[in-house]
Motif scaffolding. Sequence first.
Motif, mmCIF file in Angstrom:
data_model
loop_
_atom_site.group_PDB
_atom_site.id
_atom_site.type_symbol
_atom_site.label_atom_id
_atom_site.label_comp_id
_atom_site.label_asym_id
_atom_site.label_seq_id
_atom_site.Cartn_x
_atom_site.Cartn_y
_atom_site.Cartn_z
ATOM 1 N N LEU A 22 -0.714 0.175 -4.385
ATOM 2 C CA LEU A 22 -1.475 -0.018 -3.153
ATOM 3 C C LEU A 22 -2.221 -1.344 -3.136
ATOM 4 C CD1 LEU A 22 -2.933 3.571 -2.547
ATOM 5 C CD2 LEU A 22 -1.194 2.410 -1.191
ATOM 6 N N ILE A 23 -2.767 -1.732 -4.292
ATOM 7 C CA ILE A 23 -3.573 -2.958 -4.323
ATOM 8 C C ILE A 23 -2.710 -4.218 -4.370
ATOM 9 C CG2 ILE A 23 -5.237 -4.275 -5.703
ATOM 10 C CD1 ILE A 23 -6.537 -1.647 -6.491
ATOM 11 N N SER A 54 1.882 -3.063 -2.056
ATOM 12 C CA SER A 54 2.041 -2.492 -0.722
ATOM 13 C C SER A 54 2.262 -3.607 0.305
ATOM 14 C CB SER A 54 0.778 -1.705 -0.353
ATOM 15 O OG SER A 54 0.710 -1.480 1.037
ATOM 16 N N LYS A 107 -10.923 -3.672 -2.572
ATOM 17 C CA LYS A 107 -9.896 -2.952 -3.329
ATOM 18 C C LYS A 107 -10.076 -1.442 -3.149
ATOM 19 C CE LYS A 107 -7.964 -6.597 -5.297
ATOM 20 N NZ LYS A 107 -8.694 -7.646 -4.560
ATOM 21 N N ALA A 118 -8.302 -0.068 -0.159
ATOM 22 C CA ALA A 118 -6.855 0.097 -0.288
ATOM 23 C C ALA A 118 -6.470 1.453 -0.848
ATOM 24 C CB ALA A 118 -6.287 -1.005 -1.181
ATOM 25 N N ARG A 165 -7.966 -5.206 5.399
ATOM 26 C CA ARG A 165 -7.464 -3.918 4.899
ATOM 27 C C ARG A 165 -8.590 -2.888 5.029
ATOM 28 N NH1 ARG A 165 -3.723 -2.945 0.529
ATOM 29 N NH2 ARG A 165 -2.949 -0.795 0.763
ATOM 30 N N LEU A 213 0.777 -3.969 2.873
ATOM 31 C CA LEU A 213 -0.543 -4.340 3.396
ATOM 32 C C LEU A 213 -1.381 -5.105 2.380
ATOM 33 C CD1 LEU A 213 -1.555 -1.096 5.346
ATOM 34 C CD2 LEU A 213 -0.135 -3.021 6.082
ATOM 35 N N ALA A 214 -0.828 -5.347 1.202
ATOM 36 C CA ALA A 214 -1.574 -6.059 0.160
ATOM 37 C C ALA A 214 -1.844 -7.511 0.544
ATOM 38 C CB ALA A 214 -0.814 -5.996 -1.163
ATOM 39 N N PRO A 225 -5.455 2.770 2.791
ATOM 40 C CA PRO A 225 -4.105 2.687 2.232
ATOM 41 C C PRO A 225 -3.069 2.339 3.297
ATOM 42 C CG PRO A 225 -5.210 4.666 1.458
ATOM 43 C CD PRO A 225 -6.091 4.074 2.518
ATOM 44 N N ASN A 226 -3.354 2.755 4.555
ATOM 45 C CA ASN A 226 -2.386 2.518 5.622
ATOM 46 C C ASN A 226 -3.090 2.084 6.907
ATOM 47 O OD1 ASN A 226 0.324 2.567 6.658
ATOM 48 N ND2 ASN A 226 -0.205 4.421 7.781
ATOM 49 N N THR A 233 1.715 1.901 10.552
ATOM 50 C CA THR A 233 0.404 1.519 10.029
ATOM 51 C C THR A 233 -0.666 1.803 11.084
ATOM 52 O OG1 THR A 233 1.414 -0.267 8.744
ATOM 53 C CG2 THR A 233 -0.958 -0.382 9.078
#
Length: 515
Positions: free
Chosen positions: A35-36, A39, A48, A51, A88, A41-42, A91-92, A408
């Motif tokens: 995720l971090i 992803s 952090k 995320a 961010r 979206l990273a 997570p999504n 997203t």
Amino acid sequence: MVSQLLDLYHALPVSPWLLVLGAFVGYHAVRTVYLIYFSPLAIFPGSKWAALGEYWEAFWNIGLRPGHKGQTLFKLEEMHNRIGPALRMGPNEIHIYDPAFYHELYKPGSKYYKDPSMHKVLGAPSSTLAESDPIRHKQRKAPLEPLFSKKNILSLEPMLMNHVDYCSERFDEFYKEGKPVSMEWALKSLAMDMVSQFAFGQSLGALAHPEFKSLPVRVFREYLPSLHVIKAFPFVRWLNNLPLWISKYISETVVMGHELEQFASRRIDEYLAASAAGKTPSFPTIMEKLLIPIPEKGYAVPSKGGLRDEILTTVSAGDDTTGIANMVTLFNIVNNPQIHSRLLAELKTVMPRPLDHVEYLKLEQLPYLTAVIREGLRYSSPAASRTPRLVPPGGVTLPDGRFIPAGTRVGMAIYHIHYNETLFESPRTFDPERWLAEPEVVKERLKWHVPFSRGARSCLGINLAYMEMYMAIAYLVRRFELTLVDTTEKDMAWDDMVVPQFHGELKFLTKRRVD
């Protein structure tokens, strides 16, 4: 076979529970790294912690003291100004600050739909407000849209005027007793009685409470902030399934949720009983329209649970937001003598005597009153929080070239539009003059005046809210000498608890004018 499994179990060099724990830790370690760092979206900056889950937002939103809760909105503003227009949020989830994207995200016919998983958790899952499917949403709105048309809202003027008159009488009682009025409670009670009579044909009598603190007003005021907790910890909502006598020892939020549902159910039963006895109001009500199917538009009468959810969201939306907008506007009028004097002088042109009544359409034509109300809605932004949507199939590419995948969650906040310095000069100054500029300038500013949002999901109650504001502001300013009591600008600072929650209390002495 069983004995062979037992032999295998005893032959393991480590406890199976340690293996389970190791697998759990390993899974979350891999998930964290993905995720971090990996992803899609990273590529977007941000915390952090954001995320990984709801933790970052919960940290800033859930607290006990003013200024230490409901801070995500303001933290996002600070971060956007420092590190860019797209952050961010989860997570999504991505949060956008670029005003140009607002009208793409919330335009009529937008393909960015509501996230059903989020709205089902937050409550009233079968209401029009929570409906995520655009076709079903249009069907659910079918009986409500004509009801909230300006033509129909104008027919409510005598009823709304009765509530303003009664509110004035209650202010007289406070003044005779030498007590200041707590305006948040009073104005929310005024809004509650207006919208509840429109909903059921009979008001809830909130203005009659000795301190304007009737149960419905208290419950709505205290329940909305709990949505931050429910969003971060959805299991709280599941406690609704427990018997009330058990859940009240676990969560005050659950108890308030029960009270809201019982309140709405009782009012629905009362309306149905009155209707069966032929006792219907002389004006169209929300309940009346919800009970009439419209087959050609795909609308079927909801279950009792659906009616309950519809009524809960309608009354809630019409109570806190309008009450807060009126409260903030009145404070800024009284706290700025020049604004107050100019507004009062204009009101005297249509109401020469303090007790005069004037048609709503004439109030609407007063330029300075209109400017004050527009500025009050911008400045108060009573529905300030972000309203996330899901990116449609194919994803979207932002102006800076970064790509957001389909599915997203992406959102923007009305507050960030209304307080954007590129759109409104000196946005933290209450300045009605900005709405009295050249017509072309005002037209451009109105493009970014979005207190009711935009598009198919914009607030249905916009015409009712405007009428309530025009009448409340005009009549209270014309009828009363409003004097602040123990209230400063610091008291009017607020935390974003779904709607603004103020750090202090707005109190006025309400002396009748004699001229």
